[in-house]
Design an enzyme around this catalytic site. Structure first.
Site, short mmCIF file in Angstrom:
data_model
loop_
_atom_site.label_atom_id
_atom_site.label_comp_id
_atom_site.label_asym_id
_atom_site.label_seq_id
_atom_site.Cartn_x
_atom_site.Cartn_y
_atom_site.Cartn_z
N ARG A 165 0.80 -1.23 0.00
CA ARG A 165 0.00 0.00 0.00
C ARG A 165 0.83 1.26 0.00
O ARG A 165 0.35 2.31 -0.40
CB ARG A 165 -0.96 -0.01 1.21
N ILE A 166 2.07 1.20 0.48
CA ILE A 166 2.83 2.45 0.56
C ILE A 166 4.15 2.40 -0.20
O ILE A 166 4.76 3.43 -0.45
CB ILE A 166 3.09 2.88 2.01
#
Ligand code: ATP
Ligand code: MG
Length: 494
Positions: free
Chosen positions: A356-357
């Site tokens: 996600r990051i």
């Protein structure tokens, strides 16, 4: 403990001691009376010197988890409370060593020197102490670096059935950190000792031990130590993180850790909840996961990346422990048995894996080159299924897609313990995007993967250094790289 007492001269002279009495011993859990001022998470000592961790209270009794051999503890014996939380020694000298959950050496290399102690159950750094992730962690696995990039400070769950190559990917990431100034900690929980020995062999063979620490909570040590092992690993990581270093911690695996905690809780007669796990198992794991992160420059700019591993059964990710961990990490790598059996190794499923990051910190050049990789590959998979039913009359476009997909397939298949560097991955992807790999045979592809860096470096010796420095393509880099590739394809593949 002793080191800390010696450091503090006043407490050495006037030691606070509360004396209680052991009431009962159930396997590795002790109930004691008469320790009115002890608190949760504090450490007590039994009369034979064994340590215990205060786990809770039950009316007037204290529940203690024995951190070691409980067979010599008898009801009626004394137990001492020094009013201290669990602090363990830390130092640079831990690098290259194998320790147990109490930081005692397990490798017959003598004592480990240390002047400092750190709390094992430290509260995670707050939001104000952190900054967003900004550097990529090179994992040595192409499909990760390109499509599911991981950033320093991220928590990435490795989830999959048994024997799908989870440990191998984590170990490859550790091997790839050689010379990159990242401290690696491998924490083994509830695995057979033989499994740990195999991993140690790889560490030694690949010279990875110099910058690593192994925390052993193998199945043969006490339950208390297995429970404590991941916290100890995290604490050792924190020591380096607060010194401004980058740290990678692998927890192999947290399913076993959850089992251990379930066993402890059942013996403490806590009410079992879903799948017989105690209700606070979520808290136990989230408290650990929160300790990863990237610290702000005023706090030293250090980072701690976590690779927790979770075992599941028959691809079912909906279990209690796995859903908990998915919700408290920044992404997951899903390892598929089907892919593994088809020979696609590492068997990471593109569709079900996310980071996600990580892409916020990806090298710009990598971002550019891998833009269409996921889509191309997924389309290839779909086409492949269709062509199994119908083999004739494919459009030219479909054929080209199939060839491209086949090339991607060949590129992402990687042997274990042979991590690929970022520079090489960039060369692979560049050649792929230029369409140079679409018509290679399997043998030619193998040769290409092995030799291309050497060829390009012959024409352009600064290639690897330049890419690492600038992290993006300038016209100059591109041109010289093209020359190298051209020569390779002219000389070797005609
Ligand atoms: P466990 O559930 O036992 O922890 P795991 O999911 O961690 O298993 P590994 O131990 O990493 O899996 O690997 C399982 C087997 O697959 C090992 O025998 C390993 O040698 C093999 N293997 C893993 N990755 C690869 C690879 N990329 N290429 C070839 N073989 C591999
Ligand atoms: Mg494993």
């Amino acid at each position: 403990m002793d080191a800390q007492v010696a450091n503090n001269k006043t407490s050495a002279r006037f030691e606070v001691r509360e004396i209680g009495v052991v009431q009962s011993v159930r396997k590795f859990v002790v109930l004691a009376k008469g320790l009115p001022s002890c608190m949760n998470g504090q450490i007590v000592e039994f009369s034979d010197g064994t340590l215990g961790l205060v786990m809770g209270f039950n009316e007037e009794k204290v529940q203690i988890l024995v951190l070691g051999d409980a067979s010599n503890i008898r009801a009626g014996e004394e137990v001492y409370n020094k009013g201290k939380s669990l602090n363990l020694p830390v130092s640079e000298a831990f690098l290259g060593r194998i320790v147990n959950a109490l930081c005692q050496p397990q490798d017959n290399l003598g004592p480990i020197e240390s002047k400092e102690t750190f709390p094992v159950f430290r509260v995670a750094p707050g939001v104000m102490e952190r900054v967003p992730v900004k550097e990529t962690l090179e994992t040595g696995t192409m499909i990760l670096d390109a499509v599911i990039p991981i950033a320093k400070g991220q928590r990435q769950l490795l989830i999959g059935d048994r024997l799908t190559g989870k440990t191998s990917v984590a170990i490859d990431a550790i091997i790839s950190q050689k010379g990159k100034d990242v401290i690696c900690i491998y924490c083994c929980i509830g695995k057979p000792y033989s499994a740990l020995l195999k991993i140690l062999d790889i560490f030694i063979e690949k010279d990875a031990l110099d910058y690593s620490i192994v925390v052993s909570g193998v199945a043969s040590v006490s339950t208390g130590e297995q429970y404590l092992a991941p916290y100890t690993a995290c604490m050792l990581g924190e020591y380096f993180m607060y010194k401004g270093k980058d740290v990678l911690v692998v927890f192999d695996d947290l399913t076993k850790h959850a089992w251990v905690y379930r066993q402890i809780s059942l013996l403490l007669e806590r009410a079992p909840g879903r799948e017989a796990y105690p209700g606070d198992i979520f808290y136990i794991h989230s408290q650990l996961m929160e300790r990863a992160g990237f610290l702000k420059p005023e706090r030293g700019n250090g980072s701690m990346t976590f690779f927790p591993i979770v075992d599941i059964l028959q691809g079912d990710v909906t279990g209690y422990i796995s859903t908990n961990l998915i919700s408290m990490t920044d992404g997951q790598l899903y390892f598929s048995t089907t892919l593994f059996n088809k020979g696609v190794k590492p068997a990471i499923d593109f569709g079900l894996s996310v980071s996600r990051i990580g892409n916020k910190a990806q090298w710009p050049v990598m971002k550019e080159l891998s833009k269409s990789l996921r889509l191309d590959y997924l389309q290839y998979k779909e086409l492949l299924q269709m062509t199994q039913l119908r083999t004739t009359g494919l459009s030219k476009e479909a054929e080209a897609k199939l060839r491209r997909g086949e090339a991607i397939n060949q590129l992402i298949v990687q042997d274990k313990n042979k991590p690929v560097s970022m520079e090489v991955e960039i060369l692979y992807l560049y050649a792929l995007n230029r369409g140079l790999l679409d018509n290679l045979s399997i043998g030619q592809m193998k040769h290409f993967k092995q030799d291309i860096l050497a060829y390009v470096s012959k024409v352009y010796p600064q290639f690897a250094a330049d890419i690492r420095k600038f992290k993006e393509f300038s016209e100059d880099i591109k041109q010289k790289m093209e020359e190298g590739l051209k020569e390779y394809f002219q000389e070797v593949i005609r």
